[in-house]
Design a protein around this motif. Sequence first.
Motif, PDB file in Angstrom:
ATOM      1  N   ILE A  90       0.867  -1.173   0.000  1.00 50.21           N
ATOM      2  CA  ILE A  90       0.000   0.000   0.000  1.00 50.21           C
ATOM      3  C   ILE A  90       0.906   1.226   0.000  1.00 50.21           C
ATOM      4  O   ILE A  90       1.854   1.301   0.784  1.00 50.21           O
ATOM      5  N   TYR A  91       0.610   2.162  -0.866  1.00 49.91           N
ATOM      6  CA  TYR A  91       1.378   3.406  -0.948  1.00 49.91           C
ATOM      7  C   TYR A  91       0.474   4.554  -0.509  1.00 49.91           C
ATOM      8  O   TYR A  91      -0.676   4.651  -0.941  1.00 49.91           O
ATOM      9  N   LEU A  92       1.004   5.398   0.361  1.00 45.17           N
ATOM     10  CA  LEU A  92       0.200   6.492   0.915  1.00 45.17           C
ATOM     11  C   LEU A  92       0.941   7.812   0.781  1.00 45.17           C
ATOM     12  O   LEU A  92       2.150   7.871   0.990  1.00 45.17           O
ATOM     13  N   CYS A  93       0.186   8.851   0.483  1.00 40.69           N
ATOM     14  CA  CYS A  93       0.751  10.186   0.568  1.00 40.69           C
ATOM     15  C   CYS A  93       0.266  10.827   1.870  1.00 40.69           C
ATOM     16  O   CYS A  93      -0.759  10.430   2.432  1.00 40.69           O
ATOM     17  N   SER A  94       1.005  11.812   2.316  1.00 34.71           N
ATOM     18  CA  SER A  94       0.684  12.488   3.570  1.00 34.71           C
ATOM     19  C   SER A  94       1.116  13.940   3.481  1.00 34.71           C
ATOM     20  O   SER A  94       2.090  14.269   2.800  1.00 34.71           O
ATOM     21  N   VAL A  95       0.379  14.807   4.146  1.00 33.19           N
ATOM     22  CA  VAL A  95       0.772  16.207   4.241  1.00 33.19           C
ATOM     23  C   VAL A  95       0.898  16.580   5.701  1.00 33.19           C
ATOM     24  O   VAL A  95       0.163  16.062   6.549  1.00 33.19           O
ATOM     25  N   GLY A  96       1.834  17.470   5.973  1.00 35.91           N
ATOM     26  CA  GLY A  96       2.052  17.921   7.329  1.00 35.91           C
ATOM     27  C   GLY A  96       1.652  19.375   7.478  1.00 35.91           C
ATOM     28  O   GLY A  96       1.969  20.204   6.631  1.00 35.91           O
ATOM     29  N   GLY A 106      -4.762   5.773   0.448  1.00 32.30           N
ATOM     30  CA  GLY A 106      -3.850   4.705   0.074  1.00 32.30           C
ATOM     31  C   GLY A 106      -4.156   4.100  -1.289  1.00 32.30           C
ATOM     32  O   GLY A 106      -5.284   4.148  -1.768  1.00 32.30           O
ATOM     33  N   THR A 107      -3.098   3.552  -1.891  1.00 32.43           N
ATOM     34  CA  THR A 107      -3.207   2.818  -3.155  1.00 32.43           C
ATOM     35  C   THR A 107      -2.673   1.411  -2.913  1.00 32.43           C
ATOM     36  O   THR A 107      -1.511   1.239  -2.565  1.00 32.43           O
ATOM     37  N   ARG A 108      -3.542   0.443  -3.083  1.00 35.17           N
ATOM     38  CA  ARG A 108      -3.142  -0.955  -2.883  1.00 35.17           C
ATOM     39  C   ARG A 108      -2.662  -1.507  -4.219  1.00 35.17           C
ATOM     40  O   ARG A 108      -3.440  -1.660  -5.152  1.00 35.17           O
ATOM     41  N   LEU A 109      -1.376  -1.770  -4.315  1.00 31.50           N
ATOM     42  CA  LEU A 109      -0.760  -2.260  -5.551  1.00 31.50           C
ATOM     43  C   LEU A 109      -0.457  -3.743  -5.427  1.00 31.50           C
ATOM     44  O   LEU A 109       0.189  -4.170  -4.468  1.00 31.50           O
ATOM     45  N   THR A 110      -0.920  -4.494  -6.408  1.00 35.27           N
ATOM     46  CA  THR A 110      -0.583  -5.911  -6.516  1.00 35.27           C
ATOM     47  C   THR A 110       0.145  -6.126  -7.829  1.00 35.27           C
ATOM     48  O   THR A 110      -0.356  -5.734  -8.888  1.00 35.27           O
ATOM     49  N   VAL A 111       1.319  -6.729  -7.765  1.00 34.54           N
ATOM     50  CA  VAL A 111       2.115  -6.984  -8.968  1.00 34.54           C
ATOM     51  C   VAL A 111       2.078  -8.483  -9.260  1.00 34.54           C
ATOM     52  O   VAL A 111       2.395  -9.298  -8.391  1.00 34.54           O
TER      53      VAL A 111
ATOM     54  N   VAL B  37      -4.721   4.271  14.434  1.00 33.43           N
ATOM     55  CA  VAL B  37      -5.306   2.942  14.406  1.00 33.43           C
ATOM     56  C   VAL B  37      -5.597   2.571  12.954  1.00 33.43           C
ATOM     57  O   VAL B  37      -5.961   3.436  12.143  1.00 33.43           O
ATOM     58  N   GLN B  38      -5.384   1.308  12.655  1.00 35.01           N
ATOM     59  CA  GLN B  38      -5.692   0.802  11.314  1.00 35.01           C
ATOM     60  C   GLN B  38      -6.513  -0.476  11.467  1.00 35.01           C
ATOM     61  O   GLN B  38      -6.011  -1.503  11.929  1.00 35.01           O
ATOM     62  N   GLN B  42      -8.299  -1.291   6.046  1.00 34.02           N
ATOM     63  CA  GLN B  42      -8.724   0.102   6.018  1.00 34.02           C
ATOM     64  C   GLN B  42      -7.504   1.025   6.150  1.00 34.02           C
ATOM     65  O   GLN B  42      -6.388   0.579   6.381  1.00 34.02           O
ATOM     66  N   GLY B  43      -7.750   2.327   5.988  1.00 37.29           N
ATOM     67  CA  GLY B  43      -6.680   3.307   6.084  1.00 37.29           C
ATOM     68  C   GLY B  43      -6.367   3.673   7.525  1.00 37.29           C
ATOM     69  O   GLY B  43      -6.928   3.127   8.472  1.00 37.29           O
ATOM     70  N   LEU B  44      -5.441   4.612   7.670  1.00 34.80           N
ATOM     71  CA  LEU B  44      -5.035   5.080   8.991  1.00 34.80           C
ATOM     72  C   LEU B  44      -6.037   6.077   9.544  1.00 34.80           C
ATOM     73  O   LEU B  44      -6.512   6.958   8.830  1.00 34.80           O
ATOM     74  N   GLN B  45      -6.306   5.957  10.838  1.00 35.60           N
ATOM     75  CA  GLN B  45      -7.177   6.911  11.515  1.00 35.60           C
ATOM     76  C   GLN B  45      -6.454   7.450  12.742  1.00 35.60           C
ATOM     77  O   GLN B  45      -5.921   6.682  13.545  1.00 35.60           O
TER      78      GLN B  45
END
Lengths: 112, 112
Positions: A90-96, A106-111, B37-38, B42-45
């Motif tokens: 799972i790839y996630l972006c985040s902002v602070g 999130g993006t769930r990637l399956t290869v 929590v996850q 599901q995503g992060l909360q």
Amino acid sequence: SAVISQKPSRDICQRGTSLTIQCQVDSQVTMMFWYRQQPGQSLTLIATANQGSEATYESGFVIDKFPISRPNLTFSTLTVSNLSPEDSSIYLCSVGQQVGYTFGSGTRLTVV
Amino acid sequence: AQSVTQLDSQVPVFEEAPVELRCNYSSSVSVYLFWYVQYPNQGLQLLLKYLSGSTLVKGINGFEAEFNKSQTSFHLRKPSVHISDTAEYFCAVSTRNTPLVFGKGTRLSVIA
């Protein structure tokens, strides 16, 4: 706090191809980050996406494998290139911001 | 650089019993501390965060945590857990203008 739209939510890709993930934020933010969560693991920081300059990568992550763009203060993309099954995560972006951090869904990637 | 240690990878607890999930951090400067929590698939909360002020922080779903600077800890507590609290819990640390650094996570399993 900011609201992030992350796309796609999931994808199945062939090995050797690439996937580009997009994150759109509803307000201008200075700090933007990309994380990877491998199956059953915690979140690991890939890089900090810097507006107008090259991303800052963490140890173990390189630009050729994970190129990042940050054309403005509301948008960023992460490309995972030359995919192998080990990239399934799972790839996630985040902002602070001053009030804390917000994560995309999130993006769930399956290869395969 | 900051780091986080979650001392327990798994914590089983009976329903309606109290629980404490332990988190210790390492940093040479002032820190901000977070619990996420996850739930499965599901995503992060965000559960709660400590930025400054009172060292006892109350969060959502009846959780609370206490920042202890002398012991460099930020343990998460709940006086009475429910089946629905079964999830993965992540402690994370940051400093001003830096990305979050996550612990490896604690899997809380609530037993009926």
